[in-house]
Write a protein that holds these residues in place. Structure first.
Motif, mmCIF file in Angstrom:
data_model
loop_
_atom_site.group_PDB
_atom_site.id
_atom_site.type_symbol
_atom_site.label_atom_id
_atom_site.label_comp_id
_atom_site.label_asym_id
_atom_site.label_seq_id
_atom_site.Cartn_x
_atom_site.Cartn_y
_atom_site.Cartn_z
ATOM 1 N N ALA A 172 29.175 25.768 27.004
ATOM 2 C CA ALA A 172 30.631 25.744 27.631
ATOM 3 C C ALA A 172 31.758 25.556 26.474
ATOM 4 N N PRO A 173 32.738 26.540 26.684
ATOM 5 C CA PRO A 173 33.858 26.258 25.868
ATOM 6 C C PRO A 173 34.758 25.186 26.080
ATOM 7 N N MET A 174 34.683 24.629 27.242
ATOM 8 C CA MET A 174 35.480 23.682 27.973
ATOM 9 C C MET A 174 35.040 22.949 28.870
ATOM 10 N N VAL A 175 35.670 21.972 29.255
ATOM 11 C CA VAL A 175 35.208 21.076 30.540
ATOM 12 C C VAL A 175 35.798 21.826 31.926
ATOM 13 N N GLY A 176 35.009 21.814 32.843
ATOM 14 C CA GLY A 176 35.264 22.639 34.188
ATOM 15 C C GLY A 176 34.361 22.750 35.126
ATOM 16 N N THR A 177 34.254 23.358 35.906
ATOM 17 C CA THR A 177 33.303 23.763 37.178
ATOM 18 C C THR A 177 32.753 25.071 36.790
ATOM 19 N N PHE A 178 31.352 25.262 36.764
ATOM 20 C CA PHE A 178 30.762 26.450 36.393
ATOM 21 C C PHE A 178 30.441 27.290 37.741
ATOM 22 N N TYR A 179 30.879 28.369 37.540
ATOM 23 C CA TYR A 179 30.773 29.408 38.936
ATOM 24 C C TYR A 179 29.636 30.599 38.257
ATOM 25 N N ARG A 180 29.018 31.045 39.054
ATOM 26 C CA ARG A 180 28.197 32.263 38.829
ATOM 27 C C ARG A 180 28.721 33.777 39.121
ATOM 28 N N SER A 181 29.649 33.520 40.007
ATOM 29 C CA SER A 181 30.215 34.844 40.594
ATOM 30 C C SER A 181 31.836 34.446 40.820
ATOM 31 N N SER A 182 32.627 35.668 40.836
ATOM 32 C CA SER A 182 33.973 35.295 40.825
ATOM 33 C C SER A 182 34.552 34.861 42.117
ATOM 34 N N ALA A 183 33.917 34.741 43.310
ATOM 35 C CA ALA A 183 34.339 34.260 44.527
ATOM 36 C C ALA A 183 32.946 33.810 45.438
ATOM 37 N N PRO A 184 32.992 32.980 46.246
ATOM 38 C CA PRO A 184 32.006 32.627 47.123
ATOM 39 C C PRO A 184 31.554 33.722 47.755
ATOM 40 N N GLY A 185 30.416 34.014 48.174
ATOM 41 C CA GLY A 185 29.710 35.182 48.691
ATOM 42 C C GLY A 185 29.781 36.559 47.868
ATOM 43 N N ASN A 186 30.281 36.495 46.790
ATOM 44 C CA ASN A 186 30.148 37.550 45.738
ATOM 45 C C ASN A 186 28.943 37.355 44.902
ATOM 46 N N PRO A 187 28.249 38.699 44.475
ATOM 47 C CA PRO A 187 27.091 38.478 43.624
ATOM 48 C C PRO A 187 27.348 38.084 42.352
ATOM 49 N N ALA A 188 26.432 37.305 41.776
ATOM 50 C CA ALA A 188 26.521 36.595 40.551
ATOM 51 C C ALA A 188 26.831 37.690 39.575
ATOM 52 N N PHE A 189 27.778 37.291 38.493
ATOM 53 C CA PHE A 189 27.947 38.571 37.214
ATOM 54 C C PHE A 189 26.567 38.628 36.662
ATOM 55 N N ILE A 190 25.488 37.773 36.619
ATOM 56 C CA ILE A 190 24.350 38.093 35.843
ATOM 57 C C ILE A 190 23.163 37.305 36.517
ATOM 58 N N GLU A 191 21.952 37.717 36.230
ATOM 59 C CA GLU A 191 20.641 37.266 36.700
ATOM 60 C C GLU A 191 19.716 36.776 35.362
ATOM 61 N N GLU A 192 18.901 35.950 35.594
ATOM 62 C CA GLU A 192 18.009 35.663 34.543
ATOM 63 C C GLU A 192 17.183 37.160 34.417
ATOM 64 N N GLY A 193 17.005 37.216 32.975
ATOM 65 C CA GLY A 193 16.365 38.404 32.535
ATOM 66 C C GLY A 193 17.323 39.725 32.451
ATOM 67 N N ASP A 194 18.456 39.643 32.929
ATOM 68 C CA ASP A 194 19.390 40.738 32.570
ATOM 69 C C ASP A 194 19.591 40.821 31.033
ATOM 70 N N THR A 195 19.985 42.103 30.523
ATOM 71 C CA THR A 195 20.182 42.460 29.454
ATOM 72 C C THR A 195 21.938 42.582 29.457
ATOM 73 N N VAL A 196 22.769 41.931 28.643
ATOM 74 C CA VAL A 196 24.203 42.098 28.826
ATOM 75 C C VAL A 196 24.845 42.539 27.455
ATOM 76 N N ALA A 197 25.793 43.367 27.649
ATOM 77 C CA ALA A 197 26.472 43.812 26.512
ATOM 78 C C ALA A 197 27.682 42.905 25.939
ATOM 79 N N SER A 198 28.231 42.938 24.683
ATOM 80 C CA SER A 198 29.036 42.260 24.084
ATOM 81 C C SER A 198 30.584 42.380 24.889
ATOM 82 N N GLY A 199 31.113 41.076 25.196
ATOM 83 C CA GLY A 199 32.001 41.050 26.061
ATOM 84 C C GLY A 199 31.832 41.074 27.539
ATOM 85 N N GLU A 200 30.769 41.085 27.896
ATOM 86 C CA GLU A 200 30.524 41.197 29.435
ATOM 87 C C GLU A 200 30.512 40.039 30.007
#
Length: 149
Positions: free
Chosen positions: A78-106
């Protein structure tokens, strides 16, 4: 009077200095409110001895596997103190899931601090092995969020 970054920093420093919970400043139609986050403490109770004795071998195996598994891995913190969220809004899909391969900047997650949504992005191409934080959990700067390889 405009509210600049220096003023905001001074107000934030005063929250800690004077042990305040909130500071508000209003000037020329601009209102700024700084609030101190409160961490929630979780009460734990000891497990009954009989259950512990029956499951000791299983617990020890799981702990050893986890230690070995994470010792050789890299982490995204974590780069700062705050509340962790996996998606952009409640009900939206998570940005990533375990096992996903992500690109730089994603975008991996969002950390909300003082009502500002801060995206945490991958610094390099990697595979997300494990997500270590629950959605909505408060994190501190430096807390491990993801195990990557």
């Amino acid at each position: 009077m405009k509210i600049d970054v220096k003023t905001i920093k001074e107000l934030a420093d005063n929250i800690d200095k004077y042990n305040l919970n909130e500071i508000a400043l209003e000037s020329e139609g601009v209102k700024l409110v700084l609030k101190k986050e409160k961490l929630v403490q979780v009460e734990t109770r000891p497990v009954q001895a009989a259950v512990v004795q029956q499951n000791t071998a299983v617990v020890e195996e799981a702990e050893e596997e986890e230690v070995v598994d994470t010792q050789e891995k890299e982490f995204i913190t974590a780069p700062m103190v705050g509340t962790f969220y996996r998606s952009s809004a409640p009900g939206n899909p998570a940005f990533i899931e375990e096992g996903d391969t992500v690109a730089s900047g994603e975008t991996l997650c969002i950390i909300e601090a003082m009502k500002l949504m801060n995206e945490v992005k991958a610094s390099k191409k990697c595979k997300v092995v494990k997500i270590l934080v629950e959605d909505g959990q408060i994190v501190k700067k430096g807390d491990k969020l993801f195990v990557i390889e």
